[in-house]
Design a protein around this motif. Structure first.
Motif, PDB file in Angstrom:
ATOM      1  N   ILE A   1       0.839  -1.207   0.000  1.00 47.49           N
ATOM      2  CA  ILE A   1       0.000   0.000   0.000  1.00 47.49           C
ATOM      3  C   ILE A   1       0.872   1.256   0.000  1.00 47.49           C
ATOM      4  CG2 ILE A   1      -1.597   1.368   1.417  1.00 47.49           C
ATOM      5  CD1 ILE A   1      -2.809  -1.334   2.319  1.00 47.49           C
ATOM      6  N   GLY A   2       1.960   1.216   0.747  1.00 46.97           N
ATOM      7  CA  GLY A   2       2.789   2.405   0.891  1.00 46.97           C
ATOM      8  C   GLY A   2       3.857   2.600  -0.165  1.00 46.97           C
ATOM      9  N   SER A   3       4.323   1.539  -0.801  1.00 51.37           N
ATOM     10  CA  SER A   3       5.488   1.640  -1.686  1.00 51.37           C
ATOM     11  C   SER A   3       5.258   2.468  -2.940  1.00 51.37           C
ATOM     12  CB  SER A   3       5.965   0.250  -2.089  1.00 51.37           C
ATOM     13  OG  SER A   3       6.497  -0.409  -0.978  1.00 51.37           O
ATOM     14  N   ILE A   4       4.180   2.214  -3.643  1.00 55.24           N
ATOM     15  CA  ILE A   4       3.961   2.901  -4.923  1.00 55.24           C
ATOM     16  C   ILE A   4       3.707   4.394  -4.719  1.00 55.24           C
ATOM     17  CG2 ILE A   4       2.444   3.041  -6.934  1.00 55.24           C
ATOM     18  CD1 ILE A   4       2.249  -0.069  -6.706  1.00 55.24           C
ATOM     19  N   PRO A   5       2.771   4.780  -3.855  1.00 63.35           N
ATOM     20  CA  PRO A   5       2.597   6.228  -3.668  1.00 63.35           C
ATOM     21  C   PRO A   5       3.817   6.902  -3.058  1.00 63.35           C
ATOM     22  CG  PRO A   5       1.028   4.994  -2.310  1.00 63.35           C
ATOM     23  CD  PRO A   5       1.783   4.014  -3.121  1.00 63.35           C
ATOM     24  N   LYS A   6       4.530   6.188  -2.201  1.00 62.97           N
ATOM     25  CA  LYS A   6       5.728   6.758  -1.574  1.00 62.97           C
ATOM     26  C   LYS A   6       6.761   7.110  -2.637  1.00 62.97           C
ATOM     27  CE  LYS A   6       8.574   4.106   0.738  1.00 62.97           C
ATOM     28  NZ  LYS A   6       9.249   3.302   1.765  1.00 62.97           N
ATOM     29  N   ALA A   7       7.007   6.192  -3.562  1.00 61.09           N
ATOM     30  CA  ALA A   7       7.971   6.453  -4.631  1.00 61.09           C
ATOM     31  C   ALA A   7       7.480   7.576  -5.541  1.00 61.09           C
ATOM     32  CB  ALA A   7       8.233   5.181  -5.429  1.00 61.09           C
TER      33      ALA A   7
ATOM     34  N   SER B   1       7.907  15.301   2.767  1.00 65.58           N
ATOM     35  CA  SER B   1       6.547  15.139   2.240  1.00 65.58           C
ATOM     36  C   SER B   1       6.122  13.675   2.222  1.00 65.58           C
ATOM     37  CB  SER B   1       6.449  15.727   0.829  1.00 65.58           C
ATOM     38  OG  SER B   1       6.715  17.106   0.865  1.00 65.58           O
ATOM     39  N   GLU B   2       7.004  12.808   1.722  1.00 63.86           N
ATOM     40  CA  GLU B   2       6.635  11.389   1.685  1.00 63.86           C
ATOM     41  C   GLU B   2       6.452  10.849   3.094  1.00 63.86           C
ATOM     42  OE1 GLU B   2       9.343   8.306   0.286  1.00 63.86           O
ATOM     43  OE2 GLU B   2      11.052   9.490   0.933  1.00 63.86           O
ATOM     44  N   ALA B   3       7.243  11.355   4.045  1.00 64.24           N
ATOM     45  CA  ALA B   3       7.114  10.904   5.432  1.00 64.24           C
ATOM     46  C   ALA B   3       5.761  11.277   6.010  1.00 64.24           C
ATOM     47  CB  ALA B   3       8.231  11.496   6.287  1.00 64.24           C
ATOM     48  N   LEU B   4       5.324  12.510   5.773  1.00 66.39           N
ATOM     49  CA  LEU B   4       4.078  12.977   6.366  1.00 66.39           C
ATOM     50  C   LEU B   4       2.838  12.447   5.651  1.00 66.39           C
ATOM     51  CD1 LEU B   4       5.086  16.657   7.179  1.00 66.39           C
ATOM     52  CD2 LEU B   4       5.044  14.673   8.711  1.00 66.39           C
ATOM     53  N   ILE B   5       2.955  12.207   4.355  1.00 61.99           N
ATOM     54  CA  ILE B   5       1.796  11.753   3.590  1.00 61.99           C
ATOM     55  C   ILE B   5       1.626  10.236   3.650  1.00 61.99           C
ATOM     56  CG2 ILE B   5       0.772  11.631   1.271  1.00 61.99           C
ATOM     57  CD1 ILE B   5       2.211  14.357   0.718  1.00 61.99           C
ATOM     58  N   ILE B   6       2.728   9.493   3.585  1.00 59.12           N
ATOM     59  CA  ILE B   6       2.641   8.031   3.483  1.00 59.12           C
ATOM     60  C   ILE B   6       3.371   7.303   4.601  1.00 59.12           C
ATOM     61  CG2 ILE B   6       3.258   6.019   2.075  1.00 59.12           C
ATOM     62  CD1 ILE B   6       1.005   7.539   0.837  1.00 59.12           C
ATOM     63  N   VAL B   7       4.656   7.558   4.772  1.00 57.05           N
ATOM     64  CA  VAL B   7       5.493   6.707   5.626  1.00 57.05           C
ATOM     65  C   VAL B   7       5.022   6.690   7.078  1.00 57.05           C
ATOM     66  CG1 VAL B   7       7.833   6.247   6.470  1.00 57.05           C
ATOM     67  CG2 VAL B   7       7.486   7.006   4.115  1.00 57.05           C
ATOM     68  N   ALA B   8       4.851   7.849   7.693  1.00 55.24           N
ATOM     69  CA  ALA B   8       4.471   7.886   9.114  1.00 55.24           C
ATOM     70  C   ALA B   8       3.134   7.194   9.367  1.00 55.24           C
ATOM     71  CB  ALA B   8       4.463   9.317   9.631  1.00 55.24           C
ATOM     72  N   PRO B   9       2.080   7.518   8.607  1.00 59.86           N
ATOM     73  CA  PRO B   9       0.812   6.832   8.877  1.00 59.86           C
ATOM     74  C   PRO B   9       0.883   5.317   8.654  1.00 59.86           C
ATOM     75  CG  PRO B   9       0.433   8.761   7.506  1.00 59.86           C
ATOM     76  CD  PRO B   9       1.907   8.593   7.620  1.00 59.86           C
ATOM     77  N   VAL B  10       1.492   4.894   7.560  1.00 60.43           N
ATOM     78  CA  VAL B  10       1.546   3.458   7.261  1.00 60.43           C
ATOM     79  C   VAL B  10       2.389   2.720   8.297  1.00 60.43           C
ATOM     80  CG1 VAL B  10       2.358   1.730   5.595  1.00 60.43           C
ATOM     81  CG2 VAL B  10       1.042   3.696   4.801  1.00 60.43           C
ATOM     82  N   GLU B  11       3.528   3.291   8.667  1.00 58.56           N
ATOM     83  CA  GLU B  11       4.390   2.635   9.655  1.00 58.56           C
ATOM     84  C   GLU B  11       3.731   2.591  11.030  1.00 58.56           C
ATOM     85  OE1 GLU B  11       7.307   0.948   9.254  1.00 58.56           O
ATOM     86  OE2 GLU B  11       6.884   1.224   7.130  1.00 58.56           O
ATOM     87  N   THR B  12       3.021   3.653  11.404  1.00 54.93           N
ATOM     88  CA  THR B  12       2.331   3.666  12.687  1.00 54.93           C
ATOM     89  C   THR B  12       1.255   2.591  12.729  1.00 54.93           C
ATOM     90  OG1 THR B  12       2.748   6.018  12.992  1.00 54.93           O
ATOM     91  CG2 THR B  12       0.942   5.073  14.265  1.00 54.93           C
ATOM     92  N   VAL B  13       0.446   2.531  11.674  1.00 47.64           N
ATOM     93  CA  VAL B  13      -0.616   1.526  11.628  1.00 47.64           C
ATOM     94  C   VAL B  13      -0.010   0.127  11.595  1.00 47.64           C
ATOM     95  CG1 VAL B  13      -2.561   0.634  10.293  1.00 47.64           C
ATOM     96  CG2 VAL B  13      -2.273   3.098  10.567  1.00 47.64           C
TER      97      VAL B  13
END
Length: 110
Positions: A6-12, A48-60
């Motif tokens: 879920i996180g890889s494609i939008p993160k890149a 930006s990638e941290a706040l939009i994708i990485v932090a939420p996905v990693e927290t969940v």
């Protein structure tokens, strides 16, 4: 596996797309970039990638592992118990890590 996919494609997409956009805005009149400007572009993309994708996905993902819940159920549980801010626990540290990591990466590899 699902959170990673879920996180890889939008993160890149965010990382490389924003890096290109920021670089375009930092170019001098001759279209050139310094190492410092490449770093700033990577830093902006990384934060930006941290706040939009990485932090939420990693927290969940982390909370799902701790509570033995599937991703969607874990996400719902976090939002119900902690509010939407609950998915952003640790976001500052994640943004610092991703920002510096991507800043250095794009500074040297562009």
């Amino acid at each position: 596996l699902a959170p990673t996919l879920i996180g890889s494609i939008p993160k890149a997409g965010i990382r490389f797309g924003l890096n290109a956009l920021i670089k375009d805005n930092l170019r001098d009149k001759d279209g050139k970039l310094t190492l410092g400007k490449n770093f700033v572009a990577g830093l902006g993309a990384g934060v930006s990638e941290a706040l939009i994708i990485v932090a939420p996905v990693e927290t969940v993902k982390t909370r799902c592992i701790e509570t033995n819940m599937p991703f969607v159920k874990g996400f719902t549980h976090i939002v119900k118990t902690d509010g939407i801010g609950g998915i952003y626990r640790g976001a500052v540290a994640t943004a610092l890590k991703q920002g510096s990591n991507q800043g250095l990466r794009f500074m040297w590899f562009n």
